[in-house]
Every structure is written in structure tokens, then in C-alpha cells.
Design a protein around this motif. Structure first.
Motif, PDB file in Angstrom:
ATOM      1  N   LEU A  83      63.175   6.788 -41.948  1.00  0.00           N
ATOM      2  CA  LEU A  83      63.453   5.591 -41.171  1.00  0.00           C
ATOM      3  C   LEU A  83      62.242   4.690 -40.983  1.00  0.00           C
ATOM      4  O   LEU A  83      62.382   3.469 -40.902  1.00  0.00           O
ATOM      5  N   HIS A  84      61.050   5.284 -40.892  1.00  0.00           N
ATOM      6  CA  HIS A  84      59.871   4.468 -40.578  1.00  0.00           C
ATOM      7  C   HIS A  84      58.612   5.259 -40.908  1.00  0.00           C
ATOM      8  O   HIS A  84      58.573   6.479 -40.762  1.00  0.00           O
ATOM      9  N   ALA A  85      57.583   4.553 -41.339  1.00  0.00           N
ATOM     10  CA  ALA A  85      56.261   5.137 -41.568  1.00  0.00           C
ATOM     11  C   ALA A  85      55.251   4.105 -41.083  1.00  0.00           C
ATOM     12  O   ALA A  85      55.307   2.945 -41.490  1.00  0.00           O
ATOM     13  N   PHE A  86      54.369   4.526 -40.187  1.00  0.00           N
ATOM     14  CA  PHE A  86      53.416   3.575 -39.634  1.00  0.00           C
ATOM     15  C   PHE A  86      52.147   4.283 -39.181  1.00  0.00           C
ATOM     16  O   PHE A  86      52.134   5.495 -38.956  1.00  0.00           O
ATOM     17  N   GLN A  87      51.089   3.487 -39.056  1.00  0.00           N
ATOM     18  CA  GLN A  87      49.832   3.984 -38.522  1.00  0.00           C
ATOM     19  C   GLN A  87      49.791   3.597 -37.050  1.00  0.00           C
ATOM     20  O   GLN A  87      49.991   2.433 -36.709  1.00  0.00           O
ATOM     21  N   LYS A  88      49.581   4.566 -36.209  1.00  0.00           N
ATOM     22  CA  LYS A  88      49.500   4.289 -34.775  1.00  0.00           C
ATOM     23  C   LYS A  88      48.157   3.630 -34.499  1.00  0.00           C
ATOM     24  O   LYS A  88      47.115   4.167 -34.804  1.00  0.00           O
ATOM     25  N   LYS A  89      48.209   2.458 -33.913  1.00  0.00           N
ATOM     26  CA  LYS A  89      47.000   1.668 -33.682  1.00  0.00           C
ATOM     27  C   LYS A  89      46.400   1.886 -32.301  1.00  0.00           C
ATOM     28  O   LYS A  89      45.193   1.816 -32.139  1.00  0.00           O
ATOM     29  N   ALA A  90      47.233   2.120 -31.301  1.00  0.00           N
ATOM     30  CA  ALA A  90      46.737   2.249 -29.927  1.00  0.00           C
ATOM     31  C   ALA A  90      45.813   3.454 -29.808  1.00  0.00           C
ATOM     32  O   ALA A  90      46.084   4.520 -30.337  1.00  0.00           O
ATOM     33  N   LEU A 103      62.517  -0.261 -33.711  1.00  0.00           N
ATOM     34  CA  LEU A 103      62.698  -0.367 -35.159  1.00  0.00           C
ATOM     35  C   LEU A 103      63.387   0.888 -35.701  1.00  0.00           C
ATOM     36  O   LEU A 103      64.295   0.794 -36.539  1.00  0.00           O
ATOM     37  N   VAL A 104      62.985   2.052 -35.214  1.00  0.00           N
ATOM     38  CA  VAL A 104      63.621   3.301 -35.646  1.00  0.00           C
ATOM     39  C   VAL A 104      65.106   3.285 -35.290  1.00  0.00           C
ATOM     40  O   VAL A 104      65.958   3.641 -36.112  1.00  0.00           O
ATOM     41  N   LYS A 105      65.444   2.849 -34.083  1.00  0.00           N
ATOM     42  CA  LYS A 105      66.854   2.787 -33.667  1.00  0.00           C
ATOM     43  C   LYS A 105      67.646   1.838 -34.570  1.00  0.00           C
ATOM     44  O   LYS A 105      68.772   2.155 -34.984  1.00  0.00           O
ATOM     45  N   HIS A 106      67.069   0.691 -34.870  1.00  0.00           N
ATOM     46  CA  HIS A 106      67.717  -0.280 -35.752  1.00  0.00           C
ATOM     47  C   HIS A 106      67.939   0.321 -37.147  1.00  0.00           C
ATOM     48  O   HIS A 106      69.016   0.191 -37.736  1.00  0.00           O
ATOM     49  N   ARG A 107      66.924   0.984 -37.664  1.00  0.00           N
ATOM     50  CA  ARG A 107      67.036   1.571 -39.003  1.00  0.00           C
ATOM     51  C   ARG A 107      67.978   2.768 -39.027  1.00  0.00           C
ATOM     52  O   ARG A 107      68.615   3.043 -40.045  1.00  0.00           O
ATOM     53  N   LEU A 108      68.080   3.475 -37.910  1.00  0.00           N
ATOM     54  CA  LEU A 108      69.021   4.587 -37.829  1.00  0.00           C
ATOM     55  C   LEU A 108      70.457   4.066 -37.952  1.00  0.00           C
ATOM     56  O   LEU A 108      71.290   4.652 -38.651  1.00  0.00           O
ATOM     57  N   LYS A 109      70.737   2.947 -37.320  1.00  0.00           N
ATOM     58  CA  LYS A 109      72.064   2.323 -37.454  1.00  0.00           C
ATOM     59  C   LYS A 109      72.318   1.900 -38.904  1.00  0.00           C
ATOM     60  O   LYS A 109      73.414   2.089 -39.438  1.00  0.00           O
ATOM     61  N   ALA A 110      71.297   1.340 -39.542  1.00  0.00           N
ATOM     62  CA  ALA A 110      71.424   0.951 -40.951  1.00  0.00           C
ATOM     63  C   ALA A 110      71.653   2.181 -41.828  1.00  0.00           C
ATOM     64  O   ALA A 110      72.452   2.137 -42.775  1.00  0.00           O
ATOM     65  N   ALA A 111      70.983   3.282 -41.511  1.00  0.00           N
ATOM     66  CA  ALA A 111      71.159   4.525 -42.269  1.00  0.00           C
ATOM     67  C   ALA A 111      72.582   5.051 -42.112  1.00  0.00           C
ATOM     68  O   ALA A 111      73.195   5.510 -43.093  1.00  0.00           O
ATOM     69  N   GLU A 112      73.107   4.985 -40.903  1.00  0.00           N
ATOM     70  CA  GLU A 112      74.484   5.436 -40.665  1.00  0.00           C
ATOM     71  C   GLU A 112      75.469   4.635 -41.521  1.00  0.00           C
ATOM     72  O   GLU A 112      76.368   5.202 -42.150  1.00  0.00           O
ATOM     73  N   GLN A 113      75.274   3.328 -41.557  1.00  0.00           N
ATOM     74  CA  GLN A 113      76.152   2.477 -42.352  1.00  0.00           C
ATOM     75  C   GLN A 113      76.005   2.797 -43.842  1.00  0.00           C
ATOM     76  O   GLN A 113      77.000   2.928 -44.563  1.00  0.00           O
ATOM     77  N   HIS A 114      74.764   2.919 -44.312  1.00  0.00           N
ATOM     78  CA  HIS A 114      74.525   3.247 -45.709  1.00  0.00           C
ATOM     79  C   HIS A 114      75.158   4.597 -46.071  1.00  0.00           C
ATOM     80  O   HIS A 114      75.775   4.747 -47.128  1.00  0.00           O
ATOM     81  N   TYR A 115      75.016   5.559 -45.189  1.00  0.00           N
ATOM     82  CA  TYR A 115      75.566   6.900 -45.441  1.00  0.00           C
ATOM     83  C   TYR A 115      77.080   6.835 -45.600  1.00  0.00           C
ATOM     84  O   TYR A 115      77.643   7.426 -46.530  1.00  0.00           O
ATOM     85  N   MET A 116      77.754   6.132 -44.711  1.00  0.00           N
ATOM     86  CA  MET A 116      79.208   6.011 -44.788  1.00  0.00           C
ATOM     87  C   MET A 116      79.636   5.320 -46.086  1.00  0.00           C
ATOM     88  O   MET A 116      80.584   5.759 -46.736  1.00  0.00           O
ATOM     89  N   GLU A 117      78.904   4.287 -46.473  1.00  0.00           N
ATOM     90  CA  GLU A 117      79.242   3.547 -47.700  1.00  0.00           C
ATOM     91  C   GLU A 117      78.940   4.354 -48.961  1.00  0.00           C
ATOM     92  O   GLU A 117      79.672   4.292 -49.939  1.00  0.00           O
ATOM     93  N   THR A 118      77.857   5.110 -48.938  1.00  0.00           N
ATOM     94  CA  THR A 118      77.399   5.822 -50.123  1.00  0.00           C
ATOM     95  C   THR A 118      78.014   7.204 -50.260  1.00  0.00           C
ATOM     96  O   THR A 118      78.437   7.609 -51.347  1.00  0.00           O
TER      97      THR A 118
END
Length: 122
Positions: A83-90, A103-118
Motif C-alpha cells: 500500500l505504501h513505502a516511505f521514509q519517516k522524516k520526523a 494515504l494508506v487508508k485511501h490505498r487500502l480502498k483502492a486495493a479492495e476495489q482492484h481485488y474485486m475486479e481482478t
């Protein structure tokens, strides 16, 4: 282990490109952790991401004073989704910043949709 038993890895958004920007040793660690997820195991450094349930995991890798995080889900039967890969800056605290969680929550929803379609499964 036979490749037929490996779940495919699906990359959401810029996660693959972002991971490719990490140092090679961090990429290797994350790759091994994802391989373990593909065969149904959990890497020792994979921990549930707070607030998103036990099936959304993050790998934290520290290298030369920097912290790198990769978030993936094992929620789906037939595939692993990164879902996400990032460097923690703080430099203060260990909590994942809110914008990264959003962003992770948003991408998780996109993954759910992709999974159902694929894969056509719930």
C-alpha cells in the motif's frame, strides 16, 4: 517452495517506485518480508499498523540513521497488496504521521476495489 504457492504481489499507487528509492539493503529486507507474506508467513519485523487491524502490516527498517517503512496487507486470500513505502522524516516520536495513515487508508480502498475486479472474491 514452488512458485505456484506464491501469492502475487500487487503494488498500489507509487509504492513500488517509492520502494525502489530506498537503499538496496532496505529493499532486500522488505523483499524478503514480502516473500514470507507470499508463502503465508509473517516476518519478525512486520507489525500491525495501529488503527488499521491485524491484517495491515508495516515493516520498519532502519539504515544509517534513517527509518524506512513499507505498509502492506494480507487481508485478501489470493494476493498481497503493498500500500505504501516511505521514509519517516520526523525525528520525534515513533508514531506514523497522519497524512501517511490517510494515504494508506485511501490505498487500502483502492486495493479492495482492484481485488474485486481482478480476483472476483470478497
Amino acid at each position: 517452495m514452488a512458485t505456484e504457492m506464491l501469492k502475487p504481489v500487487e503494488w498500489v499507487g507509487s509504492s513500488r517506485g517509492d520502494l525502489k528509492k530506498f537503499p538496496a539493503i532496505v529493499q532486500d529486507r522488505v523483499g524478503f518480508a514480502l516473500y514470507q507474506a507470499q508463502v503465508g508467513l509473517k516476518h519478525r519485523s512486520a507489525k500491525p499498523l495501529k488503527g488499521l487491524g491485524a491484517n495491515v502490516l508495516e515493516i520498519i527498517s532502519r539504515q544509517e540513521g534513517d527509518t524506512y517503512r513499507t505498509v502492506y496487507t494480507v487481508r485478501f486470500k489470493a494476493a498481497i497488496y503493498v500500500l505504501h513505502a516511505f521514509q519517516k522524516k520526523a525525528k520525534r516520536g515513533i508514531a506514523t504521521p497522519k497524512q501517511e495513515i490517510d494515504l494508506v487508508k485511501h490505498r487500502l480502498k483502492a486495493a479492495e476495489q482492484h481485488y474485486m475486479e481482478t480476483y472476483g472474491e470478497g
